[in-house]
Structures are given as structure tokens and as C-alpha cells.
Design an enzyme around this catalytic site. Structure first.
Site, PDB file in Angstrom:
ATOM      1  N   SER A 167     -29.343  66.047 -60.103  1.00 26.21           N
ATOM      2  CA  SER A 167     -30.196  67.219 -59.957  1.00 26.21           C
ATOM      3  C   SER A 167     -29.547  68.249 -59.023  1.00 26.21           C
ATOM      4  O   SER A 167     -28.480  68.764 -59.317  1.00 26.21           O
ATOM      5  CB  SER A 167     -31.586  66.787 -59.468  1.00 26.21           C
ATOM      6  OG  SER A 167     -32.525  67.826 -59.575  1.00 26.21           O
ATOM      7  N   ASP A 266     -36.815  67.184 -69.628  1.00 25.47           N
ATOM      8  CA  ASP A 266     -36.464  67.722 -68.316  1.00 25.47           C
ATOM      9  C   ASP A 266     -36.323  69.234 -68.452  1.00 25.47           C
ATOM     10  O   ASP A 266     -35.636  69.701 -69.365  1.00 25.47           O
ATOM     11  CB  ASP A 266     -35.140  67.095 -67.866  1.00 25.47           C
ATOM     12  CG  ASP A 266     -34.668  67.550 -66.507  1.00 25.47           C
ATOM     13  OD1 ASP A 266     -35.294  68.443 -65.896  1.00 25.47           O
ATOM     14  OD2 ASP A 266     -33.652  66.992 -66.038  1.00 25.47           O
ATOM     15  N   HIS A 296     -37.016  64.057 -65.963  1.00 27.90           N
ATOM     16  CA  HIS A 296     -36.152  64.319 -64.811  1.00 27.90           C
ATOM     17  C   HIS A 296     -36.358  63.249 -63.740  1.00 27.90           C
ATOM     18  O   HIS A 296     -37.480  62.827 -63.462  1.00 27.90           O
ATOM     19  CB  HIS A 296     -36.475  65.695 -64.223  1.00 27.90           C
ATOM     20  CG  HIS A 296     -35.533  66.123 -63.148  1.00 27.90           C
ATOM     21  ND1 HIS A 296     -34.337  66.726 -63.429  1.00 27.90           N
ATOM     22  CD2 HIS A 296     -35.605  66.032 -61.792  1.00 27.90           C
ATOM     23  CE1 HIS A 296     -33.705  66.998 -62.304  1.00 27.90           C
ATOM     24  NE2 HIS A 296     -34.449  66.580 -61.292  1.00 27.90           N
TER      25      HIS A 296
END
Length: 326
Positions: A167, A266, A296
Site C-alpha cells: 500500500s 481494492d 485491500h
């Protein structure tokens, strides 16, 4: 959070999202920064496996004998030895540049160290809003340079390094590779063999279609992304700076080979795909794998999501090939 009815979402992910709704778990963007950080840490044992035992693990503090620029955790899957130097992954944790720390990602780092047979150096970079962009970038570049300079003392092969993260950490890993390529001291860039980019944020403008398609109901929402962005960037004036948006760098050539891992539900899915495509079009060897049924953050959630273990094994296999078999 309202969960969309979606029969293609993995049943385990559906169960997790529904459980959060049933328990009234507050969205992160409704919390203060301190509350969000505490909540993120407290959720770890609910979704993450217990940290596996490794051969050796040490925390290095700024001002210690080795004096790293920021706090580092060095995790050895195999016992360290200066006579048999090991390759290393410099890892940057996720959390929107606002939350997360060495402990929230300790299990994943240990899994990668064990399964890939590498040393994982986890970086505790400064967080926003106390330290806004580009503080995290500066810390991660400095930490990677420091690991290279002190590799032998750490039992690391200075010529076999990788950068990676999930991320926000995937964003930072991509930016570090670019910064080292374009900056002074090409010996550090020359040591980079791989980029491990796990559902990375690559475009601060947040304009990809997946931000709309997956922006509600799948844990990471548009409101949360706005909250993270506001704390990290402070505004939109520097969104096009490649140190924030590596997808917008005008030249992605000659970068290390990469694995870009994405999740089907996501908001960041398309940013990862776009970056993988841009790398490949620039002549960089890049593999992109999408876990179509996942959300995610799933790679951390091996206690409740079986596909997390598959994703970890995939990442570890790519690291092993890049760092140990070349």
C-alpha cells in the site's frame, strides 16, 4: 460502511466485512490519528497469524552503535553470518503514511524472511501528519542507503538488495527505486535486484476507475483515502510530484524487475495495474498478479483469509528467484 452484495467477492472476505459491520467497527477516517494508530495495532491479533519464530531479530535505534537514520527491525530467516552473507529486502510498511509500524507488519516481514530465505529490514519511517510528504520518502531513501553501507556488519550481501512494501509502503518502495536511480551514489541502485510492490498507491490524484468501482464497502474507502491523503500531502498542490505519484514519473526505464500484486476489490487496483503496465512498456521486467476476489490489505490477514498465505508464498518465491537464484 455498507457492504455491497457481490457474489464474486471471496466468501471469507465477505464474512470479514459483515463481521465488521455487525460489530459496529468505526471507519478509520472517523477517528483521530492517535485513535486510528491504536485501533490498527489492536486489530492485528484478530486477523493476523501469530508472528512465526525466526533465527534472529534485532531492533536498531538511531544513535545506537550502528546509528541508523530511523528505527529499523532486522529479521533473519536464517542465522546471520559474516562469512555467508545473505540477500536482503528493505521493507516499508503500509498504513496510508499515517498509521502502521514495525509491529503491525512484523508477521508479514517474518514470513517473507523465512520463506524467501532473505534478511528483511523493516523501516520505521516518520508518519504524517506530524511529518508530511516528503519526510517518509526521505527516511526510506536514507534507510536503504544505510543498509547498503552497513551491509557487511549486518551479515547482508550489499550486491543483492530489494525494496518492497504494501500500500503506502509499495508507493515508497517504487519511489525509492526511482530516487536511487536518479540520485547520487549509483552503487546503491546497482545493488537493487527487485521491487516487491503489494497493492501500491501510485497516483495521488486518485482518478483511476477502481476508485469509483471499489470506493465503498470494501474496507478501504474513498473517504479513508481522502483522510490519508490529507494528512500526508496536506493538499493537492504536489500530487503530481513523482515522489508522491511514481506513475507520473516521465521515465520509468532501467528500473529493477518488479512484482506488482493487486486485489480485485481494492480502490488502488487500477493504479497498481497502470504502474505495472508502464514499467513493462518502459522495458522493465514486471509481473502483475491480481487476486480478483480480495480486498485491500488482505495479505496481512492470514488468520481469516486463506488467500493471504498464497500471496505471501508468491511474493517470497519472486524474492527468492530475484535475490538467491541469480
Amino acid at each position: 460502511m455498507v457492504r455491497p452484495e457481490n457474489p464474486m467477492l471471496h466468501p471469507q472476505a465477505q464474512t470479514l466485512l459483515q463481521l465488521m459491520i455487525d460489530r459496529g467497527v468505526p471507519p478509520m477516517y472517523t477517528l483521530s490519528v492517535d485513535e486510528a494508530r491504536r485501533t490498527y495495532r489492536e486489530r492485528k491479533p484478530l486477523t493476523q497469524p501469530a508472528p512465526p519464530a525466526v533465527a534472529h531479530c534485532i531492533d536498531l535505534e538511531p544513535g545506537s552503535a550502528l546509528a541508523p537514520p530511523v528505527r529499523l527491525r532486522v529479521i533473519y530467516g536464517e542465522a546471520p553470518s559474516r562469512s555467508a552473507l545473505q540477500p536482503a529486502l528493505v521493507f516499508f510498511h503500509g498504513g496510508g503514511w499515517v498509521i502502521g509500524d514495525l509491529d503491525t507488519h512484523d508477521t508479514l516481514c517474518r514470513q517473507l524472511a523465512l520463506q524467501a530465505g532473505v534478511v528483511v529490514v523493516s523501516v520505521d519511517y516518520r508518519l504524517a501528519p506530524e511529518h508530511r510528504f516528503p519526510a517518509a520518502v526521505e527516511d526510506c531513501v536514507a534507510a536503504t542507503r544505510w543498509v547498503h553501507a552497513h551491509a557487511h556488519a549486518l551479515g547482508i550481501d550489499a550486491q543483492r538488495l530489494a525494496v518492497g512494501g504494501d500500500s503506502a509502503g509499495g508507493n515508497l518502495a517504487a519511489v525509492v527505486a526511482l530516487a536511487l536511480r536518479d540520485g547520487p551514489g549509483q552503487e546503491v541502485f546497482g545493488a537493487l535486484r527487485h521491487q516487491l510492490l503489494i497493492y501500491p498507491a501510485t497516483d495521488m490524484r486518485r482518478v483511476a476507475a477502481s476508485h469509483t468501482h471499489n470506493g465503498q464497502g470494501y474496507l478501504l474507502t474513498q473517504e479513508m483515502l481522502h483522510w490519508y491523503h490529507g494528512h500526508y500531502m496536506g493538499g493537492t498542490e504536489r500530487d503530481k510530484d513523482w515522489r508522491a505519484s511514481p506513475l507520473l514519473h516521465p521515465d520509468l526505464q532501467a528500473l529493477p524487475p518488479a512484482l506488482v500484486l493487486t486485489a480485485g476489490y481494492d480502490p488502488l487496483r487500477d493504479e497498481g495495474l497502470q504502474y505495472a503496465q508502464a514499467l513493462a512498456q518502459s522495458g522493465v521486467r514486471c509481473t502483475q498478479v491480481c487476486f480478483e476476489r480480495q480486498i485491500h490489505g488482505f495479505i496481512l490477514m492470514g488468520k481469516v483469509l486463506d488467500e493471504a498465505h498464497t500471496a505471501v508464498a508468491l511474493c517470497a518465491g519472486e524474492l527468492r528467484r530475484a535475490l538467491r537464484e541469480t
